[in-house]
Design a protein around this motif. Structure first.
Motif, PDB file in Angstrom:
ATOM      1  N   GLU A  32      15.307 106.223 -55.711  1.00  0.00           N
ATOM      2  CA  GLU A  32      15.740 105.827 -57.050  1.00  0.00           C
ATOM      3  C   GLU A  32      15.643 104.328 -57.267  1.00  0.00           C
ATOM      4  O   GLU A  32      15.267 103.874 -58.345  1.00  0.00           O
ATOM      5  CB  GLU A  32      17.170 106.314 -57.316  1.00  0.00           C
ATOM      6  CG  GLU A  32      17.273 107.796 -57.571  1.00  0.00           C
ATOM      7  CD  GLU A  32      16.424 108.254 -58.744  1.00  0.00           C
ATOM      8  OE1 GLU A  32      16.508 107.643 -59.841  1.00  0.00           O
ATOM      9  OE2 GLU A  32      15.664 109.228 -58.580  1.00  0.00           O
ATOM     10  N   LYS A  35      12.493 102.785 -58.712  1.00  0.00           N
ATOM     11  CA  LYS A  35      12.182 103.001 -60.125  1.00  0.00           C
ATOM     12  C   LYS A  35      12.536 101.793 -60.995  1.00  0.00           C
ATOM     13  O   LYS A  35      12.163 101.752 -62.162  1.00  0.00           O
ATOM     14  CB  LYS A  35      12.873 104.261 -60.633  1.00  0.00           C
ATOM     15  CG  LYS A  35      12.304 105.526 -60.000  1.00  0.00           C
ATOM     16  CD  LYS A  35      12.988 106.773 -60.496  1.00  0.00           C
ATOM     17  CE  LYS A  35      12.381 108.010 -59.843  1.00  0.00           C
ATOM     18  NZ  LYS A  35      13.032 109.239 -60.309  1.00  0.00           N
ATOM     19  N   THR A  40       6.540 102.085 -58.271  1.00  0.00           N
ATOM     20  CA  THR A  40       7.151 103.213 -57.572  1.00  0.00           C
ATOM     21  C   THR A  40       6.205 104.416 -57.425  1.00  0.00           C
ATOM     22  O   THR A  40       5.375 104.674 -58.292  1.00  0.00           O
ATOM     23  CB  THR A  40       8.441 103.664 -58.276  1.00  0.00           C
ATOM     24  OG1 THR A  40       9.049 104.705 -57.506  1.00  0.00           O
ATOM     25  CG2 THR A  40       8.176 104.177 -59.683  1.00  0.00           C
ATOM     26  N   ALA A  42       7.931 107.232 -56.442  1.00  0.00           N
ATOM     27  CA  ALA A  42       9.028 108.185 -56.289  1.00  0.00           C
ATOM     28  C   ALA A  42       8.796 109.493 -57.036  1.00  0.00           C
ATOM     29  O   ALA A  42       9.332 110.534 -56.638  1.00  0.00           O
ATOM     30  CB  ALA A  42      10.351 107.555 -56.732  1.00  0.00           C
ATOM     31  N   ASP A  43       7.999 109.485 -58.091  1.00  0.00           N
ATOM     32  CA  ASP A  43       7.718 110.717 -58.822  1.00  0.00           C
ATOM     33  C   ASP A  43       6.623 111.549 -58.156  1.00  0.00           C
ATOM     34  O   ASP A  43       6.430 112.708 -58.495  1.00  0.00           O
ATOM     35  CB  ASP A  43       7.328 110.413 -60.269  1.00  0.00           C
ATOM     36  CG  ASP A  43       8.485 109.828 -61.062  1.00  0.00           C
ATOM     37  OD1 ASP A  43       9.649 110.121 -60.735  1.00  0.00           O
ATOM     38  OD2 ASP A  43       8.217 109.051 -61.997  1.00  0.00           O
ATOM     39  N   ASP A  46       8.229 111.846 -51.753  1.00  0.00           N
ATOM     40  CA  ASP A  46       9.534 111.613 -51.140  1.00  0.00           C
ATOM     41  C   ASP A  46       9.295 111.110 -49.727  1.00  0.00           C
ATOM     42  O   ASP A  46       8.155 110.989 -49.291  1.00  0.00           O
ATOM     43  CB  ASP A  46      10.338 112.927 -51.067  1.00  0.00           C
ATOM     44  CG  ASP A  46      11.077 113.244 -52.351  1.00  0.00           C
ATOM     45  OD1 ASP A  46      11.446 112.304 -53.074  1.00  0.00           O
ATOM     46  OD2 ASP A  46      11.272 114.438 -52.627  1.00  0.00           O
TER      47      ASP A  46
END
Length: 180
Positions: A32, A35, A40, A42-43, A46
């Motif tokens: 998180e 972001k 990032t 992150a989407d 992981d």
């Protein structure tokens, strides 16, 4: 946090920097907190982006350095640079999420290119970028990199590089002439 070029400097990483490098890379790409910046992943992924053993191996590898940008407050950005014949390879590029967009990344990239061109006499810089990272690829294109249309597979199943959230990940080779 804001910073100016006069308040930070470059140096080559040493073994004592490994944990700070891993933490910076993780903060720029995963979870998180990443972001807050625009780089990032992150989407898409992981898990980890790198680990201490991987960074230590880069530091021990001949023709390979990890470039750091730091201030009195600590580590701000890093990038791995490796000489591969007549080309330099640029990777593991990370800028603290709260500092992204402030010019440090542009300066790190320019210094990495300078090292490859002036110190190693490389005639081009190469990198691989996840091919669906259109905004990031556009950033590199504005700095003289070109898409090659050459792709490399993403290492699915090797959690050292993250846990994919999508099935369409692959790397595209980007190159820039260094004019040597």
């Amino acid at each position: 946090m804001t910073t100016t070029a006069a308040s930070w400097s470059f140096r080559v990483a040493q073994a004592a920097d490994v944990d700070a490098i891993v933490a910076l890379v993780q903060s720029a790409y995963r979870g998180e907190g990443s972001k807050r910046g625009w780089t990032t992943e992150a989407d898409m992924l992981d898990g980890q982006r790198t680990d201490p053993a991987g960074v230590a191996a880069l530091l021990d590898k001949p023709g390979s350095v990890v470039l750091l940008a730091e201030s009195a407050a600590g580590l701000l950005a890093c990038a791995h640079i490796e000489r591969q014949g007549q080309a330099g390879y640029f990777g593991m590029f990370s800028v603290s999420p709260q500092l992204q967009g402030g010019g440090i990344g542009r300066a790190v990239l320019a210094e990495a290119e300078r090292i490859a061109r002036d110190d190693w006499t490389c005639n081009e810089m190469q990198m691989t970028v996840i091919s669906i990272r259109d905004e990031l690829i556009a950033w590199y294109e504005r700095r003289g990199y070109r898409r090659t249309g050459q792709y490399r597979p993403f290492p699915y199943g090797d959690e050292r590089f993250g846990i994919p959230k999508r099935a369409d990940l692959r790397f595209e080779l980007l190159v820039k002439s260094l004019g040597v």
